[in-house]
Scaffold this active site. Structure first.
Site, mmCIF file in Angstrom:
data_model
loop_
_atom_site.group_PDB
_atom_site.id
_atom_site.type_symbol
_atom_site.label_atom_id
_atom_site.label_comp_id
_atom_site.label_asym_id
_atom_site.label_seq_id
_atom_site.Cartn_x
_atom_site.Cartn_y
_atom_site.Cartn_z
ATOM 1 N N ASP A 214 0.789 -1.235 0.000
ATOM 2 C CA ASP A 214 0.000 0.000 0.000
ATOM 3 C C ASP A 214 0.821 1.285 0.000
ATOM 4 O OD1 ASP A 214 -2.591 1.033 -0.281
ATOM 5 O OD2 ASP A 214 -2.727 1.516 1.837
ATOM 6 N N ASP B 231 -3.845 -4.979 -5.461
ATOM 7 C CA ASP B 231 -3.031 -3.790 -5.764
ATOM 8 C C ASP B 231 -1.542 -4.055 -5.943
ATOM 9 O OD1 ASP B 231 -4.991 -1.912 -6.024
ATOM 10 O OD2 ASP B 231 -4.550 -0.831 -4.188
ATOM 11 N N ASP C 177 -12.768 2.236 4.804
ATOM 12 C CA ASP C 177 -11.661 2.297 3.860
ATOM 13 C C ASP C 177 -10.455 3.026 4.443
ATOM 14 O OD1 ASP C 177 -12.875 0.999 1.656
ATOM 15 O OD2 ASP C 177 -13.990 2.814 1.188
#
Length: 345
Positions: free
Chosen positions: A131, A169, A320
């Site tokens: 991330d 991701d 989130d």
């Protein structure tokens, strides 16, 4: 960056899987997002059962966070809100495997699912440098730690049925410049190794994450998919933790499939009932956007033969990140969960 953030909303949570009696999973999810906090007792008391196997073969956790929310709301007499949250609680949602004790966690999930005659839906989200320092930064300390973690995941799954979404991701951040260049080769090696390890199991399906329809140039991600071992995987996943419509996600997935040997794919429909949010800061439209709704319920009966399933990979009701008034990434947010459920048809 390209509407891909928000994945860590589910991965930020820290949970432990405990086998109780005949493989009943107890999840210790936290909730400090306001509203009624779910009861954390072993029995949710919400009366949650499995969906018909022919439509949705994935396991419904009868004691998940949403189920405990239902029980808490019913106990306090909030019947209408309880009925709304039940829309979430009664559907199979993915279990995001935490960094600690992966073998114990995955054994708990898969044993409980197998006992119910269903398939466990798991998300692995622990790649090093995860991330890019955003809301869910972290991941395994290094490549060797990640390999050991994947080994633990595989040992816990064993021969029991499981469907795994692999590292949301992770590839997109190699393409968009988020992950520094010096980590690229290692990441490809780790993903390829994880695919090989998981596919060595008897009844495990693996889908490498491939971003979402907001990624405007699929030509840039098909080669990374190839380098990460898509040839050995069952396919790829799209729209994880995002809001793009199922129609747009199918179109994106089919474009990508044509470039990776016709591989099948799965779509996260957990919160795409009203499509993406188009207002506010473009860089954070993915983060707790208002006015969204639950999407199609999980099923293997989809609108296209290339789409293996609509899945709820993101756990509806979990934040989130600390944006728009939300709690930390992955924590239950009762108010947001209610809005998602009440906005759904």
């Amino acid at each position: 960056m390209y509407g891909s953030r928000g994945v860590g909303a589910s991965a930020g949570r820290r949970m432990s899987a405990v086998v109780l009696g005949a493989a009943l999973l107890i999840t210790g999810c936290s909730s400090d997002g306001g509203g009624d906090e779910p009861d954390k007792s072993a029995d949710s008391g919400a009366g949650i059962t499995q969906q018909p196997k022919e439509t949705a073969p994935f396991w419904v956790n009868p004691d998940g966070t949403a189920a405990r929310q239902v029980a808490a709301l019913e106990k306090s007499g909030k019947k209408r809100d309880a009925a709304a949250i039940r829309k979430i609680a009664e559907q199979p949602v993915a279990e995001w495997v935490g960094p600690d004790n992966p073998e114990e966690q995955t054994r708990g999930f898969t044993e409980a699912a197998d006992k119910a005659g269903r398939t466990a839906l798991l998300v692995l989200y622990n790649i090093p440098h995860r991330d890019c320092g955003q809301y869910s930064q972290g991941g395994a300390a290094d490549g060797n730690a990640y390999r050991a973690w994947v080994d633990g995941v595989a040992a816990g799954i064993g021969d029991r049925p499981a469907t795994v979404i692999l590292e949301p991701d992770a590839l997109l951040h190699l393409v968009d410049g988020c992950t520094p260049e010096q980590f690229h080769e290692e990441r490809y090696d780790l993903l390829k190794g994880a695919v090989a390890k998981l596919k060595s199991l008897k009844n495990t399906k693996v889908y490498l994450d491939a971003g979402n329809a907001g990624w405007q140039n699929p030509d840039q991600i098909f080669e990374p998919l190839n380098r990460a071992g898509i040839d050995r995987a069952d396919g790829f996943s799209v729209n994880v933790s995002n809001f793009y419509s199922t129609e747009d996600s199918i179109a994106y997935g089919k474009q990508l499939s044509a470039k990776v040997g016709g591989k099948h794919f799965v779509i996260d429909t957990s919160r795409n009932g009203k499509g993406p949010y188009t207002e506010g800061d473009p860089g954070e439209r993915w983060c707790n956007p208002p006015g969204r709704a639950l999407g199609e319920t999980p099923t293997t009966k989809t609108a296209d033969p290339l789409v293996d399933a609509y899945l709820w990979v993101k756990r509806p009701g979990e934040s989130d990140g600390e944006c728009k008034g939300g709690p930390k990434a992955g924590q239950w947010w009762a108010d947001y969960a209610l809005k998602l459920a009440k906005a759904s048809s």
